[in-house]
Write a protein that holds these residues in place. Structure first.
Motif, PDB file in Angstrom:
ATOM      1  N   SER A 291      -5.463  56.364  33.684  1.00 28.05           N
ATOM      2  CA  SER A 291      -4.445  57.362  33.329  1.00 28.05           C
ATOM      3  C   SER A 291      -3.222  56.623  32.802  1.00 28.05           C
ATOM      4  CB  SER A 291      -4.063  58.196  34.553  1.00 28.05           C
ATOM      5  OG  SER A 291      -3.323  57.410  35.478  1.00 28.05           O
ATOM      6  N   LEU A 292      -2.342  57.360  32.132  1.00 26.26           N
ATOM      7  CA  LEU A 292      -1.130  56.734  31.609  1.00 26.26           C
ATOM      8  C   LEU A 292      -0.280  56.175  32.745  1.00 26.26           C
ATOM      9  CD1 LEU A 292       0.805  56.029  29.318  1.00 26.26           C
ATOM     10  CD2 LEU A 292       1.785  58.322  29.525  1.00 26.26           C
ATOM     11  N   GLU A 293      -0.172  56.921  33.840  1.00 24.75           N
ATOM     12  CA  GLU A 293       0.617  56.440  34.969  1.00 24.75           C
ATOM     13  C   GLU A 293       0.032  55.142  35.516  1.00 24.75           C
ATOM     14  OE1 GLU A 293       1.385  59.367  37.944  1.00 24.75           O
ATOM     15  OE2 GLU A 293       2.264  60.809  36.543  1.00 24.75           O
ATOM     16  N   GLU A 294      -1.297  55.073  35.624  1.00 21.58           N
ATOM     17  CA  GLU A 294      -1.938  53.850  36.108  1.00 21.58           C
ATOM     18  C   GLU A 294      -1.732  52.694  35.130  1.00 21.58           C
ATOM     19  OE1 GLU A 294      -5.720  55.660  38.655  1.00 21.58           O
ATOM     20  OE2 GLU A 294      -5.902  55.352  36.486  1.00 21.58           O
ATOM     21  N   MET A 295      -1.749  53.005  33.851  1.00 21.40           N
ATOM     22  CA  MET A 295      -1.547  51.972  32.839  1.00 21.40           C
ATOM     23  C   MET A 295      -0.166  51.343  32.980  1.00 21.40           C
ATOM     24  SD  MET A 295      -1.633  52.369  28.669  1.00 21.40           S
ATOM     25  CE  MET A 295      -3.252  53.149  28.655  1.00 21.40           C
ATOM     26  N   ILE A 296       0.852  52.183  33.176  1.00 20.39           N
ATOM     27  CA  ILE A 296       2.228  51.683  33.307  1.00 20.39           C
ATOM     28  C   ILE A 296       2.406  50.932  34.627  1.00 20.39           C
ATOM     29  CG2 ILE A 296       4.650  52.356  33.490  1.00 20.39           C
ATOM     30  CD1 ILE A 296       3.967  54.780  31.691  1.00 20.39           C
ATOM     31  N   TYR A 336      -8.092  64.506  18.053  1.00 14.50           N
ATOM     32  CA  TYR A 336      -9.396  64.773  18.634  1.00 14.50           C
ATOM     33  C   TYR A 336      -9.470  64.051  19.974  1.00 14.50           C
ATOM     34  CZ  TYR A 336     -10.580  66.066  13.824  1.00 14.50           C
ATOM     35  OH  TYR A 336     -10.594  66.638  12.575  1.00 14.50           O
ATOM     36  N   HIS A 337     -10.281  64.583  20.888  1.00 17.09           N
ATOM     37  CA  HIS A 337     -10.479  63.941  22.198  1.00 17.09           C
ATOM     38  C   HIS A 337      -9.130  63.601  22.831  1.00 17.09           C
ATOM     39  CE1 HIS A 337     -14.545  63.645  20.720  1.00 17.09           C
ATOM     40  NE2 HIS A 337     -14.167  62.831  19.743  1.00 17.09           N
ATOM     41  N   GLN A 338      -8.178  64.512  22.747  1.00 17.35           N
ATOM     42  CA  GLN A 338      -6.824  64.211  23.180  1.00 17.35           C
ATOM     43  C   GLN A 338      -6.692  64.232  24.702  1.00 17.35           C
ATOM     44  OE1 GLN A 338      -4.247  67.198  21.591  1.00 17.35           O
ATOM     45  NE2 GLN A 338      -5.674  68.852  21.998  1.00 17.35           N
ATOM     46  N   CYS A 339      -5.674  63.513  25.138  1.00 17.35           N
ATOM     47  CA  CYS A 339      -5.298  63.502  26.548  1.00 17.35           C
ATOM     48  C   CYS A 339      -3.972  64.250  26.648  1.00 17.35           C
ATOM     49  CB  CYS A 339      -5.163  62.062  27.034  1.00 17.35           C
ATOM     50  SG  CYS A 339      -4.584  61.910  28.720  1.00 17.35           S
ATOM     51  N   ILE A 340      -3.839  65.159  27.605  1.00 12.25           N
ATOM     52  CA  ILE A 340      -2.631  65.989  27.673  1.00 12.25           C
ATOM     53  C   ILE A 340      -1.862  65.802  28.973  1.00 12.25           C
ATOM     54  CG2 ILE A 340      -3.521  67.727  26.078  1.00 12.25           C
ATOM     55  CD1 ILE A 340      -4.273  69.420  28.505  1.00 12.25           C
ATOM     56  N   SER A 341      -2.386  65.005  29.892  1.00 16.14           N
ATOM     57  CA  SER A 341      -1.720  64.819  31.184  1.00 16.14           C
ATOM     58  C   SER A 341      -1.545  63.338  31.478  1.00 16.14           C
ATOM     59  CB  SER A 341      -2.537  65.478  32.303  1.00 16.14           C
ATOM     60  OG  SER A 341      -2.068  65.074  33.583  1.00 16.14           O
ATOM     61  N   THR A 342      -0.402  62.986  32.062  1.00 20.20           N
ATOM     62  CA  THR A 342      -0.132  61.583  32.392  1.00 20.20           C
ATOM     63  C   THR A 342      -0.991  61.103  33.551  1.00 20.20           C
ATOM     64  OG1 THR A 342       1.653  62.204  33.912  1.00 20.20           O
ATOM     65  CG2 THR A 342       2.245  61.780  31.602  1.00 20.20           C
ATOM     66  N   GLN A 343      -1.625  62.028  34.273  1.00 22.05           N
ATOM     67  CA  GLN A 343      -2.478  61.647  35.398  1.00 22.05           C
ATOM     68  C   GLN A 343      -3.966  61.761  35.073  1.00 22.05           C
ATOM     69  OE1 GLN A 343      -1.114  64.189  38.564  1.00 22.05           O
ATOM     70  NE2 GLN A 343       0.658  62.890  39.033  1.00 22.05           N
ATOM     71  N   GLN A 344      -4.262  62.227  33.864  1.00 24.48           N
ATOM     72  CA  GLN A 344      -5.650  62.415  33.451  1.00 24.48           C
ATOM     73  C   GLN A 344      -6.277  61.071  33.082  1.00 24.48           C
ATOM     74  OE1 GLN A 344      -5.958  64.974  30.053  1.00 24.48           O
ATOM     75  NE2 GLN A 344      -8.177  65.192  30.183  1.00 24.48           N
ATOM     76  N   ARG A 345      -7.407  60.764  33.684  1.00 27.16           N
ATOM     77  CA  ARG A 345      -8.093  59.507  33.398  1.00 27.16           C
ATOM     78  C   ARG A 345      -8.966  59.664  32.149  1.00 27.16           C
ATOM     79  NH1 ARG A 345     -10.257  55.437  36.991  1.00 27.16           N
ATOM     80  NH2 ARG A 345      -8.557  54.681  38.276  1.00 27.16           N
ATOM     81  N   ARG A 346      -8.704  58.826  31.187  1.00 23.29           N
ATOM     82  CA  ARG A 346      -9.503  58.810  29.953  1.00 23.29           C
ATOM     83  C   ARG A 346      -9.657  57.358  29.512  1.00 23.29           C
ATOM     84  NH1 ARG A 346      -9.626  63.867  27.407  1.00 23.29           N
ATOM     85  NH2 ARG A 346     -11.367  62.947  26.274  1.00 23.29           N
ATOM     86  N   TRP A 348      -8.742  54.176  27.517  1.00 20.94           N
ATOM     87  CA  TRP A 348      -7.359  53.804  27.194  1.00 20.94           C
ATOM     88  C   TRP A 348      -7.017  54.052  25.728  1.00 20.94           C
ATOM     89  CZ3 TRP A 348      -6.707  50.346  23.342  1.00 20.94           C
ATOM     90  CH2 TRP A 348      -7.728  49.416  23.080  1.00 20.94           C
ATOM     91  N   GLU A 349      -7.998  53.924  24.806  1.00 23.89           N
ATOM     92  CA  GLU A 349      -7.689  54.131  23.393  1.00 23.89           C
ATOM     93  C   GLU A 349      -7.361  55.593  23.106  1.00 23.89           C
ATOM     94  OE1 GLU A 349     -12.259  54.403  23.492  1.00 23.89           O
ATOM     95  OE2 GLU A 349     -10.629  53.427  24.586  1.00 23.89           O
ATOM     96  N   ILE A 350      -7.920  56.521  23.914  1.00 24.09           N
ATOM     97  CA  ILE A 350      -7.589  57.938  23.755  1.00 24.09           C
ATOM     98  C   ILE A 350      -6.157  58.198  24.221  1.00 24.09           C
ATOM     99  CG2 ILE A 350      -8.132  60.260  24.599  1.00 24.09           C
ATOM    100  CD1 ILE A 350     -11.048  59.493  24.627  1.00 24.09           C
ATOM    101  N   ILE A 351      -5.748  57.518  25.297  1.00 22.32           N
ATOM    102  CA  ILE A 351      -4.376  57.679  25.791  1.00 22.32           C
ATOM    103  C   ILE A 351      -3.377  57.173  24.757  1.00 22.32           C
ATOM    104  CG2 ILE A 351      -2.740  56.845  27.527  1.00 22.32           C
ATOM    105  CD1 ILE A 351      -5.022  56.923  29.546  1.00 22.32           C
ATOM    106  N   VAL A 352      -3.660  56.009  24.173  1.00 22.50           N
ATOM    107  CA  VAL A 352      -2.754  55.444  23.161  1.00 22.50           C
ATOM    108  C   VAL A 352      -2.679  56.366  21.946  1.00 22.50           C
ATOM    109  CG1 VAL A 352      -2.367  53.509  21.589  1.00 22.50           C
ATOM    110  CG2 VAL A 352      -3.151  53.073  23.927  1.00 22.50           C
ATOM    111  N   ALA A 353      -3.834  56.832  21.479  1.00 20.86           N
ATOM    112  CA  ALA A 353      -3.853  57.728  20.325  1.00 20.86           C
ATOM    113  C   ALA A 353      -3.134  59.042  20.636  1.00 20.86           C
ATOM    114  CB  ALA A 353      -5.295  57.995  19.894  1.00 20.86           C
ATOM    115  N   SER A 354      -3.266  59.529  21.862  1.00 24.38           N
ATOM    116  CA  SER A 354      -2.624  60.791  22.251  1.00 24.38           C
ATOM    117  C   SER A 354      -1.105  60.645  22.295  1.00 24.38           C
ATOM    118  CB  SER A 354      -3.152  61.252  23.619  1.00 24.38           C
ATOM    119  OG  SER A 354      -4.539  61.517  23.556  1.00 24.38           O
TER     120      SER A 354
END
Length: 890
Positions: A291-296, A336-346, A348-354
């Motif tokens: 998730s974005l939070e985990e990444m940070i 496409y294949h977007q991530c909409i939540s900072t806690q959603q696990r996807r 990592w390239e989808i998180i960056v693109a989102s």
């Protein structure tokens, strides 16, 4: 409010803009002026000074009769500094007046930086002052986040405050570190989408663009300083949230990102961001779903307790992602294949693109870097600013030499040597390359072998670079040749497959000895903290060559150290198939290493190189030359490939080979193809080696004086020399004189149409004509030759010994004042064709034209499109009866 960019700025537009400025109080207006002062300086330095001063005077903004003298005596920079300070001291009305003048001047002088200033002022309207204040003073944070921000800044300061140079040649200890605030030199960033059209090697392409911008495109070059990346972008018409910065390997992308983070930490720039998060794609490669939070938090664990709170205000956040070209996964920036939540696990390239397409944390800012080659195949509709790092321009190159060399005289000597070597100098726009050049020259200039080893080609530079490392390397247990072979095999695999980073798991594939002390001299080791989602608990270690060109050199050298006919033929076959230019420098190195004297520099350290490899390269080069030359003769659009061939021949330093390759090529045609000064250096070498060339067509190549000076010593051997539309000036007339006065001059036809010669050049050209005995055709059309010295060249052309039979003086602004001297052209017994078309001759010149016809042996006279009356035209046409066969074109 919106302002139109039309051919004419209406009085309503001007009044609306002036009213907007007048609405600010004195303090705000001064604040705005100071905020844009750096941008205004750059714009005014490139703007037409006469037009600027005229507009300022017409609007009673400021009167300064000494302004032009200041600029001529002290330069544009001081002139602009004084002007801007004077306007500030005059006061409010002068500040408004200057900006209004620039608003008017944008029509005829649409410099992109000027449009950006006016756009930011005009389009942001009432929001301008709040935006400036936010940029200057930043956000007020809740007390619970102040501590987190300070902790974050402290940690980032430790990471970014020092710049480290590569280790010294041949030594294991790390290179010296310097405070970034003291060592950083400005990198030129420009607005660009030109990576999409590239078909040549990135480094070569950008090097050529440097010279183009320096010579031709300054008035179209939008420079973006490091603090302006998230300021108003006139191309997209908004304050950008997403910015892409491209740049060739080693040009300073990571250093620029480090400087941006450092400037935020120290409060110099980007105060509008409360938090900056800096990631490298090579770090993200080891992550699994996250998730974005985990990444940070994985990178900044001290933010754990406040991360959700921090992410609640996206507009206060800047995410930096460095090195898209090093990503192990493909990013799709479309929604496409977007991530909409900072806690959603996807992934990592989808998180960056989102983040980039704003489906995640809408309003946050994203800054990304990449090599141009990576970007050419991707869609970037969501990036609101596309820019490119151009590296060092001349001033920064010279400063870099001063910084690296402790001895000032040695610094000046080394820089002067490089400045006179176009190939080395052009590549010095890349900071890493600049360091390699300095490292090599620091050894050459202080050693006994200085006079013998100073490099002249790219191959010689890198051979000397590797030799210096091996000379200083003290680990006797190493087998240098074996290590270099393994590195070469790994390097070539990377070049052919666009691989820039390697892992220890890769090394057995290339028989690499991981214990070799030599590795640290050529490879850069990077260690990243594993992501929280990674299964590995130990740091991930990757390796990359010090610079892409180092990798390219090793990929070529391995074929001479460990020769295999099959492998080399396969590599050559594969290299020419790529249409993205990735193997251009690889091929140059192969050709350069075919030279025995170049290879000999490395012989004491690695033993004999393969002479068979050299023979194969030469045979391949001769075969390629024949194909390319034949194709160029049939297809003029293949001129880039011809110049690439000349570069390969230039690297060989093999004059008999050049002569053999070009023996059947009587014409070299680069017309309509822009040639850089480096191209002219290469072409000069080709002309020096091949004396069989009859025709050289450089029409519309924009070689200018710098390129012409490099070619001039070899142009006397050309029979048909075409130099139209190259912006040659009076200062170049002396070189022309030397060409035409050369004892073995062969020039029969000289085309100088549409350059920038004035009447001052006539004296030098006249001297050349007096001394020359081969010239038969001369075209001086579309040069403004009229003036007090014009009669001098007419006298030379009228001399009984003059060999010129065809003379073009079309559109040289000739009027009746100069027509009396035309009759003297009758003294030239060889003159058969004279073109005086598109001038300002009137009926008053009719008598002199008649005398010319009577005294000469003209067979064709072109006087069309002058200012003759109908009756005068009939009279002139009747003069054809004077001599049978004479044709007069009206």
């Amino acid at each position: 409010m919106e302002f139109r960019h039309e051919r004419v700025v209406s009085s309503e537009d001007i009044r609306a803009f002036q009213e907007q400025l007048s609405a600010y109080d004195d303090a705000s207006l001064r604040f705005i002026y100071e905020y844009f002062r750096g941008d205004l300086s750059y714009v005014l330095e490139t703007l037409d000074t006469v037009a600027l001063l005229s507009e300022l005077k017409s609007r009673n903004v400021i009167h300064s009769d000494s302004s032009m003298e200041i600029k001529k005596s002290w330069g544009a920079e001081l002139f602009v500094s004084i002007l801007l300070q004077d306007i500030l001291e005059v006061g409010r009305e002068a500040v408004i007046g200057l900006l209004v003048c620039l608003f008017v001047l944008q029509v005829d002088h649409p410099h992109p930086n000027l449009l950006a200033i006016l756009g930011e002022i005009g389009q942001t309207g009432e929001n301008l002052m709040p935006l400036i204040l936010l940029d200057q003073f930043g956000h007020t944070l809740p007390s619970e986040l102040n501590g987190s921000q300070e902790h974050h800044k402290t940690c980032l300061l430790e990471e970014t405050q020092m710049l480290q140079e590569p280790r010294a040649l041949g030594y294991k200890q790390e290179g010296p570190k310097f405070l970034i605030s003291q060592r950083y030199l400005d990198l030129i960033v420009v607005s660009s989408k030109e990576f999409r059209n590239r078909s040549t090697h990135e480094v070569i392409e950008t090097g050529g663009k440097h010279e183009y911008y320096l010579q031709k495109a300054q008035n179209r070059l939008e420079r973006i300083t490091a603090n302006r990346l998230f300021r108003w972008c006139h191309r997209s018409g908004c304050v950008p949230c997403t910015v892409m910065v491209s740049g060739v390997p080693g040009v300073g992308k990571t250093t620029l990102m480090q400087k941006i983070v450092y400037d935020w930490v120290t409060g110099k720039h980007y105060k509008s961001f409360a938090f900056v998060f800096f990631f490298k794609f090579r770090e993200l490669n080891i992550c699994q779903d996250i998730s974005l939070e985990e990444m940070i938090v994985g990178k900044y664990p001290y933010l754990h307790s406040h991360i959700s709170y921090i992410l609640q205000n996206p507009e206060k956040l800047l995410f930096i992602f460095d090195g898209l070209d090093e990503s192990s996964r493909s990013l799709d920036f479309r929604v496409y294949h977007q991530c909409i939540s900072t806690q959603q696990r996807r992934r990592w390239e989808i998180i960056v693109a989102s983040l980039a397409n704003q489906s995640l944390l809408k309003g946050c800012s994203v800054l990304m870097t990449s090599r141009p080659a990576k970007l050419a195949s991707l869609e970037f509709t969501n990036f609101q600013r596309m820019s490119e790092i151009m590296g060092f321009f001349p001033k920064e190159r010279e400063k870099y030499f001063e910084q690296v060399f402790e001895n000032k005289s040695l610094s000046e000597k080394a820089f002067q040597y490089v400045r006179e070597n176009d190939t080395l100098y052009t590549f010095c726009y890349i900071p890493t390359y600049c360091w390699i050049v300095c490292s090599v020259l620091s050894k050459c200039f202080v050693s006994a072998m200085a006079m013998n080893c100073q490099p002249k080609t790219i191959t010689q530079l890198f051979v000397t670079y590797v030799a210096n490392i091996l000379q200083n390397h003290t680990l006797e247990k190493d087998n240098p040749k074996s290590t270099l072979q393994s590195l070469g095999r790994m390097a070539e695999h990377g070049i052919m497959n666009h691989v820039l980073t390697f892992h220890k798991d890769d090394w057995p594939l290339f028989s690499e000895d991981t214990c070799s002390g030599l590795l640290s001299s050529f490879l850069v080791e990077s260690s990243q903290r594993p992501c929280s989602s990674s299964t590995s608990k130990s740091p991930a270690v990757t390796y990359s060559f010090l610079h892409l060109t180092v990798q390219e050199f090793f990929s070529a050298m391995v074929h001479f150290l460990d020769y295999s006919e099959d492998r080399m033929k396969a590599s050559l076959s594969k290299a020419v198939e790529f249409d993205d230019g990735r193997c251009e420098i690889f091929l140059r190195f192969l050709c350069g290493l075919s030279d025995l004297s170049t290879r000999a520099i490395l012989k004491p350290y690695v033993g004999e190189f393969s002479n068979t490899a050299s023979k194969l390269v030469i045979a391949w080069l001769m075969f390629s030359a024949k194909k390319i030359i034949e194709k160029t003769e049939k297809d003029n659009d293949d001129k880039r490939k011809l110049m690439n061939l000349f570069n390969l021949l230039f690297e060989t330093r093999n004059k008999p080979l050049v002569k053999e390759c070009l023996k059947l090529n009587k014409k070299i045609d680069f017309s309509e193809h822009y040639l850089t000064p480096v191209d002219c250096t290469v072409l000069a070498f080709i002309l020096q080696c091949s004396e069989e060339t009859k025709c050289l067509d450089l029409d519309t190549c924009f070689i200018q004086s710098e390129g012409f000076k490099k070619l001039a010593p070899y142009l006397h051997i050309i029979e048909d020399l075409r130099l139209s539309k190259n912006d040659l000036k009076d200062d170049d007339a002396e070189a022309l004189c030397r060409i035409l006065s050369h004892p073995t001059c062969r020039v029969k036809r000289l085309i100088l149409r549409e350059n920038s010669f004035l009447d001052q050049s006539c004296t030098m050209l006249a001297q050349a004509i007096y001394k020359n005995s081969t010239l038969e055709e001369l075209d001086l059309s579309k040069n403004n030759l009229m003036g007090k010295d014009f009669h001098v060249i007419i006298e030379a052309l009228s001399n009984p010994t003059c060999t010129i039979s065809k003379l073009w003086l079309q559109q040289v602004k000739m009027n009746d004042q100069y027509s009396p001297c035309l009759r003297s052209l009758g003294g030239n017994p060889n003159l058969e064709l004279l073109d005086l078309g598109l001038n300002y001759l009137t009926d008053n010149s009719g008598g002199y034209i008649k005398e010319l016809i009577e005294r000469s042996k003209l067979r064709e006279l072109r006087i069309n499109t002058n200012d003759f009356s109908k009756q005068a035209e009939e009279t002139l046409k009747s003069l054809e009866r004077i001599r049978p066969g004479l044709q007069i074109l009206l």
